[in-house]
Design a protein around this motif. Structure first.
Motif, PDB file in Angstrom:
ATOM      1  N   GLN A  15     -48.851  47.162   7.065  1.00 52.61           N
ATOM      2  CA  GLN A  15     -49.514  45.999   7.658  1.00 52.61           C
ATOM      3  C   GLN A  15     -51.014  46.255   7.812  1.00 52.61           C
ATOM      4  O   GLN A  15     -51.838  45.367   7.564  1.00 52.61           O
ATOM      5  CB  GLN A  15     -48.881  45.689   9.019  1.00 52.61           C
ATOM      6  CG  GLN A  15     -49.282  44.346   9.611  1.00 52.61           C
ATOM      7  CD  GLN A  15     -48.502  44.034  10.877  1.00 52.61           C
ATOM      8  OE1 GLN A  15     -47.487  44.661  11.176  1.00 52.61           O
ATOM      9  NE2 GLN A  15     -48.980  43.062  11.631  1.00 52.61           N
ATOM     10  N   SER A  72     -47.626  41.260   5.314  1.00 48.28           N
ATOM     11  CA  SER A  72     -48.232  40.179   6.095  1.00 48.28           C
ATOM     12  C   SER A  72     -47.945  40.370   7.585  1.00 48.28           C
ATOM     13  O   SER A  72     -46.962  41.015   7.963  1.00 48.28           O
ATOM     14  CB  SER A  72     -47.691  38.820   5.631  1.00 48.28           C
ATOM     15  OG  SER A  72     -46.316  38.701   5.940  1.00 48.28           O
ATOM     16  N   ASP A  73     -48.809  39.807   8.423  1.00 49.89           N
ATOM     17  CA  ASP A  73     -48.635  39.926   9.873  1.00 49.89           C
ATOM     18  C   ASP A  73     -47.326  39.290  10.325  1.00 49.89           C
ATOM     19  O   ASP A  73     -46.637  39.824  11.198  1.00 49.89           O
ATOM     20  CB  ASP A  73     -49.807  39.258  10.600  1.00 49.89           C
ATOM     21  CG  ASP A  73     -51.106  40.037  10.434  1.00 49.89           C
ATOM     22  OD1 ASP A  73     -51.033  41.221  10.074  1.00 49.89           O
ATOM     23  OD2 ASP A  73     -52.181  39.449  10.661  1.00 49.89           O
ATOM     24  N   THR A 125     -44.540  38.901   8.579  1.00 53.10           N
ATOM     25  CA  THR A 125     -43.413  39.748   8.173  1.00 53.10           C
ATOM     26  C   THR A 125     -43.329  40.981   9.063  1.00 53.10           C
ATOM     27  O   THR A 125     -42.239  41.381   9.487  1.00 53.10           O
ATOM     28  CB  THR A 125     -43.563  40.184   6.703  1.00 53.10           C
ATOM     29  OG1 THR A 125     -43.637  39.032   5.871  1.00 53.10           O
ATOM     30  CG2 THR A 125     -42.380  41.039   6.272  1.00 53.10           C
TER      31      THR A 125
END
Length: 228
Positions: free
Chosen positions: A173, A179-180, A182
């Motif tokens: 991350q 992604s943030d 996820t």
């Protein structure tokens, strides 16, 4: 005997270190939630100012609009209507973000005498306000829960194990490879909590056994019982 003593010291040190990692994680999470709570309370205050002005306080509306994306993200699933019927409409909308959709609608209703009307405008205002109040209540409960976790060594140890197990996802991350959204789903998933809880329990019991018995004695018992 010296080696056995060393193994006990190492085991105790590892437990303390993991617990300290857990303490840092809990304190950091609590700080983030406290900031979110303060932001939500300010958003609710601005909404109240806008409602009291009858839709004339453009400063309050502009503030809410500038921060609408953040507020919507903070609300999470609590900020989504599974289905929503706009005032005066004869159709339903699915998966409607409350802030991003109802805030402009509130502004339109409050400033259009043909579309608006006090009961309709008040209903939209109440809907937004209720969503914010539910979010505030959830954050307050979470802060209290984290406060109890700080006083519980076993919970701190579990949080420390969870932080170590999720470290690869934090790194992905941080480098933009995950992604943030996820990353947040992974960190908050029940599977991750259950797995980290099991690993924490096994690790904690193993550490205690090593401290009280010594690693050499413990490993000999395991070998005799299960590997012979």
């Amino acid at each position: 005997m010296e080696v056995d003593l060393d193994s006990r010291i190492i085991a105790g040190g590892i437990i303390v270190a993991i617990s300290l990692i857990g303490l840092y994680r809990v304190l950091s999470h609590r700080s983030d939630i406290t900031k979110q709570l303060g932001f939500a309370e300010e958003y609710l205050s601005q909404l109240g100012k806008y409602a009291e002005s009858g839709g004339k306080d453009e400063t309050a509306y502009e503030w809410m609009t500038r921060h609408s994306n953040k507020m919507q993200n903070d609300l999470g699933h609590q900020g989504i209507f599974a289905s929503y019927k706009p005032p005066g409409a004869n159709y339903l909308l699915k998966n409607v973000p409350i802030i991003l959709n109802l805030l402009p609608q509130l502004h339109t209703l409050a400033n259009d005498e043909w579309l608006g009307g006090r009961p309709v405008t008040a209903d939209v205002y109440t809907t937004i306000g209720d969503a914010l109040l539910r979010h505030i209540g959830t954050q307050e409960a979470l802060i209290n829960q984290l406060g109890r976790a700080i006083r519980n060594p076993l919970t701190l140890f579990r949080h420390g194990i969870e932080a170590i197990l999720l470290m690869p996802f934090y790194l992905l991350q941080s480098f933009g490879l995950l992604s943030d959204s996820t990353g947040q789903r992974v960190h908050g998933s029940k599977l991750a909590k259950i797995f980290s809880g099991i690993v924490a329990l096994i690790s904690f019991l193993s550490g205690l056994i090593t401290i009280f018995m010594g690693w050499e004695v413990f490993s000999n018992i395991i070998i005799e019982k299960f590997l012979r």
